[in-house]
Design an enzyme around this catalytic site. Structure first.
Site, PDB file in Angstrom:
ATOM      1  N   CYS A 296      -4.869   2.504  -3.701  1.00 36.06           N
ATOM      2  CA  CYS A 296      -3.624   3.024  -3.107  1.00 36.06           C
ATOM      3  C   CYS A 296      -2.457   2.056  -3.326  1.00 36.06           C
ATOM      4  O   CYS A 296      -1.582   1.899  -2.471  1.00 36.06           O
ATOM      5  CB  CYS A 296      -3.792   3.326  -1.627  1.00 36.06           C
ATOM      6  SG  CYS A 296      -4.961   4.654  -1.278  1.00 36.06           S
TER       7      CYS A 296
ATOM      8  N   ASP B  15       3.198  -4.783   8.122  1.00 32.70           N
ATOM      9  CA  ASP B  15       1.919  -4.088   7.957  1.00 32.70           C
ATOM     10  C   ASP B  15       0.811  -5.137   8.068  1.00 32.70           C
ATOM     11  O   ASP B  15       0.630  -5.963   7.186  1.00 32.70           O
ATOM     12  CB  ASP B  15       1.901  -3.395   6.588  1.00 32.70           C
ATOM     13  CG  ASP B  15       0.553  -2.783   6.230  1.00 32.70           C
ATOM     14  OD1 ASP B  15      -0.422  -2.969   6.993  1.00 32.70           O
ATOM     15  OD2 ASP B  15       0.470  -2.125   5.181  1.00 32.70           O
TER      16      ASP B  15
ATOM     17  N   GLN C 262      -4.412  -5.669   6.816  1.00 36.19           N
ATOM     18  CA  GLN C 262      -5.353  -6.601   6.190  1.00 36.19           C
ATOM     19  C   GLN C 262      -5.282  -8.008   6.777  1.00 36.19           C
ATOM     20  O   GLN C 262      -6.047  -8.882   6.365  1.00 36.19           O
ATOM     21  CB  GLN C 262      -5.088  -6.662   4.679  1.00 36.19           C
ATOM     22  CG  GLN C 262      -5.269  -5.346   3.959  1.00 36.19           C
ATOM     23  CD  GLN C 262      -6.704  -4.856   3.970  1.00 36.19           C
ATOM     24  OE1 GLN C 262      -7.639  -5.641   4.084  1.00 36.19           O
ATOM     25  NE2 GLN C 262      -6.897  -3.542   3.857  1.00 36.19           N
TER      26      GLN C 262
ATOM     27  N   LYS D 190     -10.684  -1.487  10.327  1.00 37.99           N
ATOM     28  CA  LYS D 190     -10.836  -2.623   9.415  1.00 37.99           C
ATOM     29  C   LYS D 190     -11.223  -3.907  10.167  1.00 37.99           C
ATOM     30  O   LYS D 190     -11.474  -4.933   9.545  1.00 37.99           O
ATOM     31  CB  LYS D 190      -9.553  -2.849   8.622  1.00 37.99           C
ATOM     32  CG  LYS D 190      -9.166  -1.673   7.723  1.00 37.99           C
ATOM     33  CD  LYS D 190      -7.868  -1.936   6.989  1.00 37.99           C
ATOM     34  CE  LYS D 190      -7.335  -0.702   6.285  1.00 37.99           C
ATOM     35  NZ  LYS D 190      -8.183  -0.255   5.177  1.00 37.99           N
TER      36      LYS D 190
ATOM     37  N   HIS E 215       0.860  -1.184   0.000  1.00 37.91           N
ATOM     38  CA  HIS E 215       0.000   0.000   0.000  1.00 37.91           C
ATOM     39  C   HIS E 215       0.896   1.234   0.000  1.00 37.91           C
ATOM     40  O   HIS E 215       2.029   1.200   0.463  1.00 37.91           O
ATOM     41  CB  HIS E 215      -0.866  -0.050   1.270  1.00 37.91           C
ATOM     42  CG  HIS E 215      -1.941   0.978   1.353  1.00 37.91           C
ATOM     43  ND1 HIS E 215      -1.685   2.286   1.705  1.00 37.91           N
ATOM     44  CD2 HIS E 215      -3.287   0.890   1.177  1.00 37.91           C
ATOM     45  CE1 HIS E 215      -2.833   2.952   1.741  1.00 37.91           C
ATOM     46  NE2 HIS E 215      -3.811   2.140   1.406  1.00 37.91           N
TER      47      HIS E 215
END
Length: 406
Positions: free
Chosen positions: A364, A199, A202, A225, A121
């Site tokens: 993104c 990261d 997700q 999220k 991202h």
């Protein structure tokens, strides 16, 4: 028992209509909806506890502090951090990554190297580019193949004594590809002393996270999220790493002593939590963890994987539809285009008229789109409250868009 209707009953927004049709919400990779239990916690904070934390001796301040610190401990257990003070409240993944890139400035110098991947991202690209501009370091990028799978032989080639940071996502937001984080970390530890940043924006909504087993230096994710309010997130950092690095923001809360001659800094976690936090949101993030624990990680993962498998199978029966990353190990996301339909947003607008919310565009992740030589994709992403019937509606909507746009 996994009762999808009981789960859906906890999300009041799912009862609404959009354009005269029942809402089919398939944009969960952008943000998930919030269960009533989380919304009630937010409401209760502002109607019963509203006060600043850590700074007052009065009752409301003490109660608010207790609730926020209880949330921190819930999140510690959620990601299996060794200490609760390794859990830093942030506004989300983007702030967490920028924080890390900033506090590592003094650790890099000209010609040092930072490794990221093609699947990142923008929030895991731009902060490192800014760090390179500040220090003269260089960015190296692990490439992908035609299936979107990382080519880890390049990681081995890149790793050297110059490598100071390796930062990759656990799951691609654009394609849903699950990266082999354990292997990436093992290869990095074997060949480098680099800081390892993961990261988890997700992955935290879908997987059981264990940062100690993972052995990363930093892990960041967003609350919004994973069923929590917007403006919430977490930065996990190993105790010894965070203690050795400088603060990010200066101000209230993060000081031990302050004078015009010299300021000393508070211990963890407060060293990295300057200013008034999002107290209600942080408490509600703990409530979101409670919700996920009640449903069960295995139930969430099993249901979402079944949705993905079903959606991909049904969509691929549409002639001229291409799924990106089709052959890769994925979770939560199916990203696709229709042959002969040049703009993904046209598909998205037709679906919206049918009450179906998907995301279109580059997500993104412009480098990924450039790799596939496309402007964007249609992305359907799933959460625990989605159903197979909703996927059937999505498929019918895509077929209708194809007829209208071809």
């Amino acid at each position: 028992m996994f009762d999808i209707q009981e789960i859906r009953s906890q999300f009041s927004i799912l009862d609404r209509e959009v354009n005269g049709k029942p809402l089919v919400y398939l944009d969960n990779a952008a943000t998930s909806q919030k269960p009533n239990s989380v919304l009630e916690v937010c409401h209760a904070y502002y109607t019963e506890l509203n006060a600043n934390v850590h700074r007052g001796i009065h009752t409301l301040s003490q109660l608010a502090t207790e609730e926020m610190e209880l949330s921190r401990r819930k999140i510690q257990k959620f990601i299996n951090a060794e200490h609760d003070f390794e859990v830093i409240f942030t506004k989300g993944t983007t702030e967490g990554l920028n924080l890390i890139a900033y506090i590592l400035t003094q650790k890099l110098q000209k010609d040092d190297e930072i490794i990221i991947s093609y699947l990142e991202h923008h929030s895991n690209i731009v902060p490192w580019q800014l760090l390179c501009e500040r220090t003269g370091a260089k960015l190296r990028v692990i490439p992908i193949d035609e299936n979107g799978i990382l080519q880890l032989d390049y990681l081995d080639q890149f790793l050297s004594e110059k490598t100071k940071v390796v930062s990759v996502n656990q799951v691609s937001n654009a394609l849903g590809i699950v990266n082999p984080i354990e292997e990436i970390i093992a290869r990095t530890r074997k060949n480098s002393d680099a800081y390892i940043v993961i990261d988890g924006a997700q992955s935290a909504p879908h997987f059981n996270i264990d940062v100690q087993k993972m052995d990363c230096d930093f892990f960041v994710f967003s609350g919004h999220k994973m069923y929590a309010p917007m403006g919430t997130g977490i930065l996990y950092g190993k105790r010894e790493v965070l203690e050795a690095l400088p603060p990010f923001h200066g101000g209230g809360e993060m000081i031990a002593t302050c004078s015009f001659d010299r300021t000393t800094y508070a211990g963890l976690p407060f060293k990295y939590e300057a200013g008034t936090p999002n107290v209600g949101g942080n408490i509600a993030l703990g409530a979101a963890v409670d919700f996920m624990n009640r449903v069960g990680h295995q139930n969430i993962q099993h249901h979402e994987n079944a949705l993905l498998e079903y959606a991909q199978r049904q969509l691929l029966e549409i002639e001229g539809l291409k799924v990106y990353g089709e052959k890769a190990h994925r979770t939560g996301v199916v990203s696709f285009n229709l042959e002969g339909v040049g703009i993904s947003s046209d598909v998205g607008m037709i679906l919206d008229k049918m009450g179906i919310a998907v995301r279109t565009g580059h997500h993104c992740t412009q480098p990924i789109m450039e790799f596939f030589n496309i402007a964007g994709t249609v992305r359907a992403s799933f959460a625990v409250y989605n159903t197979f019937e909703e996927i059937d509606l999505l498929v019918e909507g895509v077929k209708k868009a194809q007829r209208m746009l071809s």
